[in-house]
Design an enzyme around this catalytic site. Structure first.
Site, PDB file in Angstrom:
ATOM      1  N   GLY A  12      -7.763 -15.738   5.000  1.00 33.91           N
ATOM      2  CA  GLY A  12      -6.330 -16.027   5.188  1.00 33.91           C
ATOM      3  C   GLY A  12      -5.833 -15.449   6.503  1.00 33.91           C
ATOM      4  O   GLY A  12      -4.661 -15.087   6.643  1.00 33.91           O
ATOM      5  N   GLN A  16       0.499 -14.642   7.561  1.00 35.28           N
ATOM      6  CA  GLN A  16       1.314 -13.574   8.171  1.00 35.28           C
ATOM      7  C   GLN A  16       0.705 -12.183   8.001  1.00 35.28           C
ATOM      8  O   GLN A  16       0.771 -11.371   8.920  1.00 35.28           O
ATOM      9  CB  GLN A  16       2.760 -13.649   7.759  1.00 35.28           C
ATOM     10  CG  GLN A  16       3.049 -13.851   6.310  1.00 35.28           C
ATOM     11  CD  GLN A  16       4.310 -13.143   5.937  1.00 35.28           C
ATOM     12  OE1 GLN A  16       5.031 -12.638   6.793  1.00 35.28           O
ATOM     13  NE2 GLN A  16       4.575 -13.066   4.646  1.00 35.28           N
ATOM     14  N   ILE A  17       0.078 -11.878   6.877  1.00 36.57           N
ATOM     15  CA  ILE A  17      -0.594 -10.562   6.794  1.00 36.57           C
ATOM     16  C   ILE A  17      -1.776 -10.544   7.764  1.00 36.57           C
ATOM     17  O   ILE A  17      -1.983  -9.560   8.487  1.00 36.57           O
ATOM     18  CB  ILE A  17      -1.088 -10.260   5.361  1.00 36.57           C
ATOM     19  CG1 ILE A  17       0.098 -10.133   4.405  1.00 36.57           C
ATOM     20  CG2 ILE A  17      -1.912  -8.960   5.332  1.00 36.57           C
ATOM     21  CD1 ILE A  17      -0.278  -9.895   2.947  1.00 36.57           C
ATOM     22  N   ARG A  93       3.679 -15.403  -3.144  1.00 37.02           N
ATOM     23  CA  ARG A  93       4.805 -15.618  -4.055  1.00 37.02           C
ATOM     24  C   ARG A  93       6.054 -15.947  -3.240  1.00 37.02           C
ATOM     25  O   ARG A  93       6.295 -15.358  -2.189  1.00 37.02           O
ATOM     26  CB  ARG A  93       5.018 -14.315  -4.847  1.00 37.02           C
ATOM     27  CG  ARG A  93       6.081 -14.401  -5.905  1.00 37.02           C
ATOM     28  CD  ARG A  93       5.899 -13.261  -6.877  1.00 37.02           C
ATOM     29  NE  ARG A  93       6.153 -11.966  -6.282  1.00 37.02           N
ATOM     30  CZ  ARG A  93       7.081 -11.118  -6.714  1.00 37.02           C
ATOM     31  NH1 ARG A  93       7.857 -11.452  -7.731  1.00 37.02           N
ATOM     32  NH2 ARG A  93       7.229  -9.943  -6.149  1.00 37.02           N
ATOM     33  N   ARG A  99       4.257 -13.107 -10.277  1.00 38.75           N
ATOM     34  CA  ARG A  99       2.863 -13.221  -9.849  1.00 38.75           C
ATOM     35  C   ARG A  99       2.066 -14.189 -10.718  1.00 38.75           C
ATOM     36  O   ARG A  99       1.147 -14.845 -10.266  1.00 38.75           O
ATOM     37  CB  ARG A  99       2.195 -11.854  -9.839  1.00 38.75           C
ATOM     38  CG  ARG A  99       2.488 -11.138  -8.560  1.00 38.75           C
ATOM     39  CD  ARG A  99       2.007  -9.732  -8.603  1.00 38.75           C
ATOM     40  NE  ARG A  99       2.639  -9.008  -7.517  1.00 38.75           N
ATOM     41  CZ  ARG A  99       3.927  -8.698  -7.527  1.00 38.75           C
ATOM     42  NH1 ARG A  99       4.682  -9.019  -8.556  1.00 38.75           N
ATOM     43  NH2 ARG A  99       4.450  -8.062  -6.503  1.00 38.75           N
ATOM     44  N   ASN A 106      -4.563 -19.208  -7.224  1.00 44.14           N
ATOM     45  CA  ASN A 106      -5.361 -18.213  -6.521  1.00 44.14           C
ATOM     46  C   ASN A 106      -6.657 -17.816  -7.217  1.00 44.14           C
ATOM     47  O   ASN A 106      -7.647 -17.531  -6.547  1.00 44.14           O
ATOM     48  CB  ASN A 106      -4.504 -16.976  -6.206  1.00 44.14           C
ATOM     49  CG  ASN A 106      -3.561 -17.273  -5.042  1.00 44.14           C
ATOM     50  OD1 ASN A 106      -3.840 -18.135  -4.224  1.00 44.14           O
ATOM     51  ND2 ASN A 106      -2.454 -16.574  -4.964  1.00 44.14           N
ATOM     52  N   ASP A 160       2.074  -0.019  -2.749  1.00 43.84           N
ATOM     53  CA  ASP A 160       3.008   0.535  -3.742  1.00 43.84           C
ATOM     54  C   ASP A 160       3.034   2.059  -3.641  1.00 43.84           C
ATOM     55  O   ASP A 160       4.091   2.693  -3.743  1.00 43.84           O
ATOM     56  CB  ASP A 160       2.570   0.102  -5.150  1.00 43.84           C
ATOM     57  CG  ASP A 160       2.333  -1.393  -5.208  1.00 43.84           C
ATOM     58  OD1 ASP A 160       3.312  -2.141  -5.141  1.00 43.84           O
ATOM     59  OD2 ASP A 160       1.160  -1.816  -5.256  1.00 43.84           O
ATOM     60  N   ARG A 163       4.986   2.930  -0.692  1.00 45.90           N
ATOM     61  CA  ARG A 163       6.414   2.697  -0.973  1.00 45.90           C
ATOM     62  C   ARG A 163       6.993   3.867  -1.768  1.00 45.90           C
ATOM     63  O   ARG A 163       8.125   4.301  -1.518  1.00 45.90           O
ATOM     64  CB  ARG A 163       6.576   1.404  -1.782  1.00 45.90           C
ATOM     65  CG  ARG A 163       6.400   0.152  -0.953  1.00 45.90           C
ATOM     66  CD  ARG A 163       6.287  -1.086  -1.838  1.00 45.90           C
ATOM     67  NE  ARG A 163       6.306  -2.301  -1.034  1.00 45.90           N
ATOM     68  CZ  ARG A 163       5.938  -3.495  -1.471  1.00 45.90           C
ATOM     69  NH1 ARG A 163       5.521  -3.645  -2.720  1.00 45.90           N
ATOM     70  NH2 ARG A 163       6.001  -4.541  -0.678  1.00 45.90           N
ATOM     71  N   HIS A 188      -0.539  -4.369  -9.739  1.00 42.30           N
ATOM     72  CA  HIS A 188       0.335  -4.567  -8.574  1.00 42.30           C
ATOM     73  C   HIS A 188       1.352  -5.645  -8.961  1.00 42.30           C
ATOM     74  O   HIS A 188       1.242  -6.809  -8.577  1.00 42.30           O
ATOM     75  CB  HIS A 188      -0.482  -5.000  -7.349  1.00 42.30           C
ATOM     76  CG  HIS A 188       0.395  -5.408  -6.204  1.00 42.30           C
ATOM     77  ND1 HIS A 188       1.195  -4.526  -5.513  1.00 42.30           N
ATOM     78  CD2 HIS A 188       0.632  -6.618  -5.644  1.00 42.30           C
ATOM     79  CE1 HIS A 188       1.874  -5.175  -4.593  1.00 42.30           C
ATOM     80  NE2 HIS A 188       1.558  -6.456  -4.642  1.00 42.30           N
TER      81      HIS A 188
END
Ligand SMILES: NC(=O)c1ccc[n+]([C@@H]2O[C@H](COP(=O)([O-])OP(=O)(O)OC[C@H]3O[C@@H](n4cnc5c(N)ncnc54)[C@H](O)[C@@H]3O)[C@@H](O)[C@H]2O)c1
Ligand SMILES: O=C(O)C[C@H](O)C(=O)O
Length: 332
Positions: A12, A16-17, A93, A99, A106, A160, A163, A188
């Site tokens: 991928g 964007q990632i 998402r 999810r 996926n 996470d 965060r 997650h």
């Protein structure tokens, strides 16, 4: 003596990632400032031109550690000889989706890519699944790549974890680098349990308990938990796109600590194959507190789990059991 280059797969990579992640890897943020890398970037045919543009930019950036770039839409070519595989490819998402909604799209990708990795990656390849549903995609990858050791297949909950560190740092007005040993338990997803019962802040006078410093159990047991659980959704609402720079940075943190080791007396959260520790059903990819040494993670044992935490550990485990059943129903 200069180290041999390691091959790092990013699936991928035109997304964007991927766009945030590949320059971080090429700068040494994932494997260290003295570790040359060869990037293998995979995407699907409709994204081939864009993927090639990313390759052009990597060449233009002239990264000293970057010894080669492969951009391909062929999974076998992409997986061949890779030492580290960061699996980001999939459908993200969108606002309003859970999810579970991205599950059917996926998990079939992860089943297919499992066999390419199993057959063609380097022995002892370390796998990090980022794409959602991350825990269940990792589980499907593990189940359809039975010859890859289960300890080599993990999923990203470090975002996470980071965060949670960020929220505590803001609340206490201390630098995020001085907060440590939060735990993300479980999935997650919005059932994850961010736990601060063992977390501390390193001060000049020694380590102090986060719970004592915050001195507000109502906040810690309420708003803090929901803010971390819902942060992904809040970013999607704000950006109309899911988190990317923080996901990429956390993926680098995950692999760096796994390969190079966690700092002394510090643990991090990783989604790993459950062995039944802390009463979690075996056979799930579940986020635990881990320490890493010499390229191996181990679950931190012996943490006291109170009644409040027990219910939360069980709730997120139950969701993963449901996701596993759902994933298999999508594949049949
Ligand atoms: N675990 C985490 O903490 C975390 C955080 C943020 C995002 N995510 C997830 O990461 C994934 C990627 O997010 P994004 O924002 O980069 O999405 P994106 O849509 O920008 O990029 C995804 C890329 O994957 C590609 N792709 C689709 N199917 C593929 C396949 N079979 N093989 C290879 N590539 C394929 C797409 O063409 C696209 O370029 C999503 O599933 C998202 O939900 C996870
Ligand atoms: O929440 C999402 O779907 C995106 C991502 O997993 C995140 O946590 O930012």
């Amino acid at each position: 003596m200069a180290k041999d280059a390691l091959r790092v797969l990013v699936t991928g990579a035109a997304g964007q990632i991927g766009y945030a992640l590949v320059p971080m890897i090429a700068r040494g943020a994932m494997l260290g400032p003295d570790q040359p890398v060869i990037l293998h970037m995979l995407d699907i045919p409709p994204a081939a031109e864009s993927l090639n543009g990313v390759k052009m930019e990597l060449v233009d950036a002239a990264f000293p550690l970057l010894k080669g770039v492969l951009a391909t839409t062929d999974a076998v070519e992409a997986c061949t000889g890779v030492n580290v595989a960061v699996m980001v490819g999939g459908f993200p998402r969108k606002e309003g989706m859970e999810r579970k909604d991205v599950m059917s799209k996926n998990v079939s990708i992860y089943k297919a890519q499992a066999s390419a990795l199993e057959k063609h990656a380097a022995a002892n390849c370390k796998v990090l699944v980022v794409a959602n549903p991350a825990n269940t995609n990792a589980l499907i990858l593990k189940e359809f790549a039975p010859s890859i050791p289960e300890k080599n297949i993990t999923c990203l909950t470090r975002l996470d974890h980071n965060r949670a560190l960020g929220q505590i740092s803001e609340r206490l007005n201390v630098h995020v680098g001085s907060v440590k040993n939060v735990v993300i338990w479980g999935n997650h997803s919005s059932t994850q349990y961010p736990d601060v019962n063992h977390a501390t802040v390193v001060t000049q006078g020694g380590e102090k308990s986060v719970r004592e410093l915050v001195a507000n159990d109502q906040w810690l047991n309420g708003e803090f938990i929901t803010t971390v659980q819902q942060r992904g959704a809040a970013i999607i609402k704000a950006r109309k796109l899911s988190s990317a720079l923080s996901a990429a940075s956390s993926a680098c943190d995950h692999i760096r600590d796994w390969v190079l080791g966690t700092p002394k007396d510090t643990w991090v959260s990783m989604g790993v194959y459950s062995d039944g520790s802390y009463g979690v059903p075996p056979g799930l990819i579940y986020s635990y507190p881990v320490t890493c040494e010499k390229g191996e993670w181990s679950i931190v044992q012996g943490l006291k789990i109170d009644e409040f935490s027990r219910a939360k550990l069980d709730a997120t485990a139950n969701e993963l059991v449901e996701e596993k059943t759902l994933a298999y129903s999508c594949l049949s």
